[in-house]
Design a protein around this motif. Structure first.
Motif, PDB file in Angstrom:
ATOM      1  N   GLU A 206       0.846  -1.205   0.000  1.00  0.00           N
ATOM      2  CA  GLU A 206       0.000   0.000   0.000  1.00  0.00           C
ATOM      3  C   GLU A 206       0.877   1.249   0.000  1.00  0.00           C
ATOM      4  O   GLU A 206       1.985   1.229   0.533  1.00  0.00           O
TER       5      GLU A 206
ATOM      6  N   LEU B 270      -0.633   4.357   0.930  1.00  0.00           N
ATOM      7  CA  LEU B 270      -1.642   5.300   1.432  1.00  0.00           C
ATOM      8  C   LEU B 270      -1.018   6.305   2.395  1.00  0.00           C
ATOM      9  O   LEU B 270      -0.270   5.917   3.287  1.00  0.00           O
TER      10      LEU B 270
ATOM     11  N   GLU C 149      -1.763   8.875   5.398  1.00  0.00           N
ATOM     12  CA  GLU C 149      -2.811   9.218   6.362  1.00  0.00           C
ATOM     13  C   GLU C 149      -3.307  10.622   6.051  1.00  0.00           C
ATOM     14  O   GLU C 149      -2.546  11.482   5.631  1.00  0.00           O
TER      15      GLU C 149
ATOM     16  N   PHE D  85       7.703  16.774  -1.205  1.00  0.00           N
ATOM     17  CA  PHE D  85       8.552  16.284  -0.113  1.00  0.00           C
ATOM     18  C   PHE D  85       9.848  17.067   0.046  1.00  0.00           C
ATOM     19  O   PHE D  85      10.895  16.517   0.352  1.00  0.00           O
TER      20      PHE D  85
ATOM     21  N   GLN E 289       9.592  19.985   1.980  1.00  0.00           N
ATOM     22  CA  GLN E 289       9.253  20.959   3.025  1.00  0.00           C
ATOM     23  C   GLN E 289      10.098  20.695   4.258  1.00  0.00           C
ATOM     24  O   GLN E 289       9.940  19.660   4.919  1.00  0.00           O
TER      25      GLN E 289
ATOM     26  N   GLY F 200       7.559  11.819  10.936  1.00  0.00           N
ATOM     27  CA  GLY F 200       7.112  10.823  11.905  1.00  0.00           C
ATOM     28  C   GLY F 200       6.111   9.913  11.233  1.00  0.00           C
ATOM     29  O   GLY F 200       6.140   9.727  10.015  1.00  0.00           O
TER      30      GLY F 200
ATOM     31  N   CYS G 217       4.868   4.872   9.212  1.00  0.00           N
ATOM     32  CA  CYS G 217       5.572   4.219   8.106  1.00  0.00           C
ATOM     33  C   CYS G 217       7.034   4.618   7.960  1.00  0.00           C
ATOM     34  O   CYS G 217       7.909   3.764   8.015  1.00  0.00           O
TER      35      CYS G 217
ATOM     36  N   PHE H  19       1.370  13.589  14.012  1.00  0.00           N
ATOM     37  CA  PHE H  19       2.634  13.610  13.247  1.00  0.00           C
ATOM     38  C   PHE H  19       2.515  14.410  11.967  1.00  0.00           C
ATOM     39  O   PHE H  19       3.511  14.809  11.383  1.00  0.00           O
ATOM     40  N   LYS H  20       1.271  14.664  11.539  1.00  0.00           N
ATOM     41  CA  LYS H  20       1.017  15.564  10.412  1.00  0.00           C
ATOM     42  C   LYS H  20      -0.459  15.959  10.473  1.00  0.00           C
ATOM     43  O   LYS H  20      -1.227  15.350  11.243  1.00  0.00           O
TER      44      LYS H  20
HETATM   45  C1  UDX Z   1       3.807   7.720   4.108  1.00  0.00           C
HETATM   46  C2  UDX Z   1       3.904   7.578   2.589  1.00  0.00           C
HETATM   47  O1  UDX Z   1       3.738   8.870   1.987  1.00  0.00           O
HETATM   48  C3  UDX Z   1       2.867   6.583   2.081  1.00  0.00           C
HETATM   49  O2  UDX Z   1       3.026   6.400   0.679  1.00  0.00           O
HETATM   50  C4  UDX Z   1       3.077   5.243   2.814  1.00  0.00           C
HETATM   51  O3  UDX Z   1       2.144   4.297   2.400  1.00  0.00           O
HETATM   52  C5  UDX Z   1       2.978   5.458   4.311  1.00  0.00           C
HETATM   53  O4  UDX Z   1       3.933   6.451   4.723  1.00  0.00           O
HETATM   54  P1  UDX Z   1       2.238   9.027   5.827  1.00  0.00           P
HETATM   55  O5  UDX Z   1       3.070   8.420   6.902  1.00  0.00           O
HETATM   56  O6  UDX Z   1       0.762   9.015   5.983  1.00  0.00           O
HETATM   57  O7  UDX Z   1       2.543   8.315   4.422  1.00  0.00           O
HETATM   58  O8  UDX Z   1       2.666  10.554   5.714  1.00  0.00           O
HETATM   59  P2  UDX Z   1       3.392  11.514   4.688  1.00  0.00           P
HETATM   60  O9  UDX Z   1       2.437  12.501   4.163  1.00  0.00           O
HETATM   61  O10 UDX Z   1       4.194  10.787   3.702  1.00  0.00           O
HETATM   62  O11 UDX Z   1       4.350  12.306   5.702  1.00  0.00           O
HETATM   63  C6  UDX Z   1       5.249  11.605   6.555  1.00  0.00           C
HETATM   64  C7  UDX Z   1       6.016  12.564   7.450  1.00  0.00           C
HETATM   65  O12 UDX Z   1       6.918  13.350   6.688  1.00  0.00           O
HETATM   66  C8  UDX Z   1       5.132  13.552   8.232  1.00  0.00           C
HETATM   67  O13 UDX Z   1       5.633  13.652   9.547  1.00  0.00           O
HETATM   68  C9  UDX Z   1       5.335  14.863   7.498  1.00  0.00           C
HETATM   69  O14 UDX Z   1       5.184  15.983   8.343  1.00  0.00           O
HETATM   70  C10 UDX Z   1       6.769  14.727   7.021  1.00  0.00           C
HETATM   71  N1  UDX Z   1       7.071  15.513   5.812  1.00  0.00           N
HETATM   72  C11 UDX Z   1       6.462  15.214   4.637  1.00  0.00           C
HETATM   73  C12 UDX Z   1       8.012  16.534   5.883  1.00  0.00           C
HETATM   74  O15 UDX Z   1       8.597  16.805   6.942  1.00  0.00           O
HETATM   75  N2  UDX Z   1       8.312  17.233   4.744  1.00  0.00           N
HETATM   76  C13 UDX Z   1       7.714  16.963   3.545  1.00  0.00           C
HETATM   77  O16 UDX Z   1       8.055  17.645   2.561  1.00  0.00           O
HETATM   78  C14 UDX Z   1       6.765  15.924   3.490  1.00  0.00           C
END
Ligand code: UDX
Length: 431
Positions: free
Chosen positions: A152, A154, A156, A250, A252, A258, A261, A320-321
């Motif tokens: 997957e 996905l 969150e 990605f 930022q 966190g 995943c 975490f987001k």
């Molecule tokens: C992630 C993957 O994107 C997804 O494909 C996989 O299936 C599960 O793990 P998720 O954990 O839901 O998804 O969150 P994601 O939006 O990817 O962000 C992960 C973390 O990275 C968050 O803590 C977010 O704040 C941080 N992040 C993301 C950054 O610090 N900077 C960015 O540019 C993007």
């Protein structure tokens, strides 16, 4: 959209399992969802959703004719020939993925092998696990069960959109016919379907997450250098992103990644490489940079406030987001612990995660809204970029705070506006 008419089972109704089951029902399948947690299943039967995910409650409700919930594994194997496994695979002390829940399901199989079943692995499992399971099934002379890896991707907060509009669907199988049957479930989705071997499918998942995590740690290090040389990382990332080979996603900078995943999967891939005799240096750095990044705000606070003993720090955002209640590996938890370790008093507010935080964290004063959270604080730290924080009532906040200092851990706020309101502002990697 083509409608499918399979009866599909999903074992493990956590985040991935519930979204998968619900979306498969939305695509027209009958879905039986099974979990060993009787309380969770009782809640779901009553229409109560155990997690916060935008749109999920409504989608479960609108598909209730096609979804059933059970605690009995036998229900699944009696009625479904395609069975998704979506149990969690948390990290062990070594960083390896804990596969005990996967093996619990596998150990229940011999008794249910009268029918032909396809087991579809949605859980993230170390590369090689699928082939081991296939070997074990053949050792048991269990030729009635096929195995397909279908990782997957996905996120969150946007999981339903990600399931129904995927960038790609990955199907790893040994038996092409089993792969075709699983691929058919996704046929209406208008997404590229990649058919691979089982280990390749498993690796696509790990490599994708590790690459995204690497991008984040990379831009965070650039941010830290920007602070030294007086550049602005938000503009640097923007300028980099115009290059199509790099892309805008990605990049930022902030106080680290966190979630359930990235931290787990990056560590598991590093560990997997190590177990196979390869030292994955880059991932070691990605993890270390992320751990240090979560603590960077502490230095910034000390720079402005001196020793943090008896200072009151207000955290806006705990999840975490944004758009999730998930606190797993959240930067907020590490930051709060560090601050409390330095003698600070920590208050926090999150638009959604407070009930979950009440169970998961100790020592933080959880508040009902922004204003009660900032009251009497020496600094406000923006930890999670929830929409609701985009337009903070600055005047009211300033009047309530002891000291007008804002540290923006996600470069989410408008520095000019904040400074014009009389605050000291500091972001990550920008002046
Ligand atoms: C992630 C993957 O994107 C997804 O494909 C996989 O299936 C599960 O793990 P998720 O954990 O839901 O998804 O969150 P994601 O939006 O990817 O962000 C992960 C973390 O990275 C968050 O803590 C977010 O704040 C941080 N992040 C993301 C950054 O610090 N900077 C960015 O540019 C993007």
């Amino acid at each position: 959209m083509t409608k499918n008419t399979e009866t599909v089972g999903v074992i493990g109704i956590g985040y991935v399992g519930l979204v998968t089951g619900t979306c498969l029902a939305e695509l027209g399948n009958q879905v039986i969802c099974m979990d060993i947690d009787a309380e969770k299943i009782a809640d779901l039967k009553d229409g109560r959703i155990p997690i916060y995910e935008p749109g999920l409650e409504e989608l479960v409700a609108s598909n209730k004719e096609r979804m059933t919930f059970t605690t009995a594994l036998s229900d699944i194997f009696e009625k479904c020939t395609i069975v998704f496994i979506a149990v969690d695979t948390p990290p062990t002390f070594t960083g390896d993925a804990d596969l005990s829940r996967v093996f619990q399901v596998m150990s229940a199989l011999p008794g249910v092998s009268r029918e032909h079943h396809i087991l579809v692995m949605k859980s993230t499992v170390p590369v090689g696990t699928g082939n081991k399971i296939v070997a074990e099934l053949s050792r048991q002379e269990n030729t009635r069960i096929d195995y397909v890896s279908n990782p997957e991707f996905l996120r969150e907060g946007s999981a339903i959109g990600d399931f129904l509009h995927p960038d790609r669907v990955v199907i790893g199988s040994r038996d092409p016919e089993a792969g075709e049957r699983v691929a058919a479930l996704y046929q209406g989705l208008n997404a590229p379907i990649l058919k691979t071997t089982i280990p390749t499918a498993e690796m696509i998942k790990y490599a994708s997450n590790a690459f995204l995590a690497t991008k984040i740690s990379f831009i965070n290090e650039i941010a830290n250098v920007c602070e030294e040389v007086g550049a602005d990382v938000t503009l640097v990332a923007d300028g980099m992103g115009y290059d199509e080979r790099i892309g805008k996603h990605f990049l930022q900078a902030g106080i680290g990644f966190g979630g359930s995943c990235f931290p787990k999967d990056v560590t598991a891939l590093k560990q997997l490489a190590g177990n196979s005799g390869y030292h994955f240096q880059l991932l070691t750095a990605v993890i270390e940079v992320n751990e240090l990044q979560k603590r960077r705000v502490v230095n910034k606070l000390q720079k402005h406030l001196g020793a943090l003993t008896d200072k009151t720090i207000c955290l806006l955002g705990l999840a975490f987001k944004p758009n999730t209640s998930d606190l797993r590996e959240a930067s907020s938890i590490v930051l709060a612990s560090r601050l409390m370790g330095d003698g600070a008093f920590v208050k926090a507010y999150d638009p959604v995660a407070i009930p979950w935080a009440a169970k998961a964290v100790r020592g933080i004063l959880l508040c009902d809204d922004v204003i009660s959270c900032v009251e009497g604080s020496d600094a406000l730290v923006l930890v999670t970029e929830w929409d609701e924080f985009a337009d903070l009532p600055l005047e009211e906040i300033k009047a309530k705070m002891k000291n007008p200092l804002i540290i923006d851990g996600r470069n989410f706020l408008d520095p000019e506006k904040i400074r014009a309101a009389g605050f000291t502002y500091e972001g990550i990697g920008r002046a």
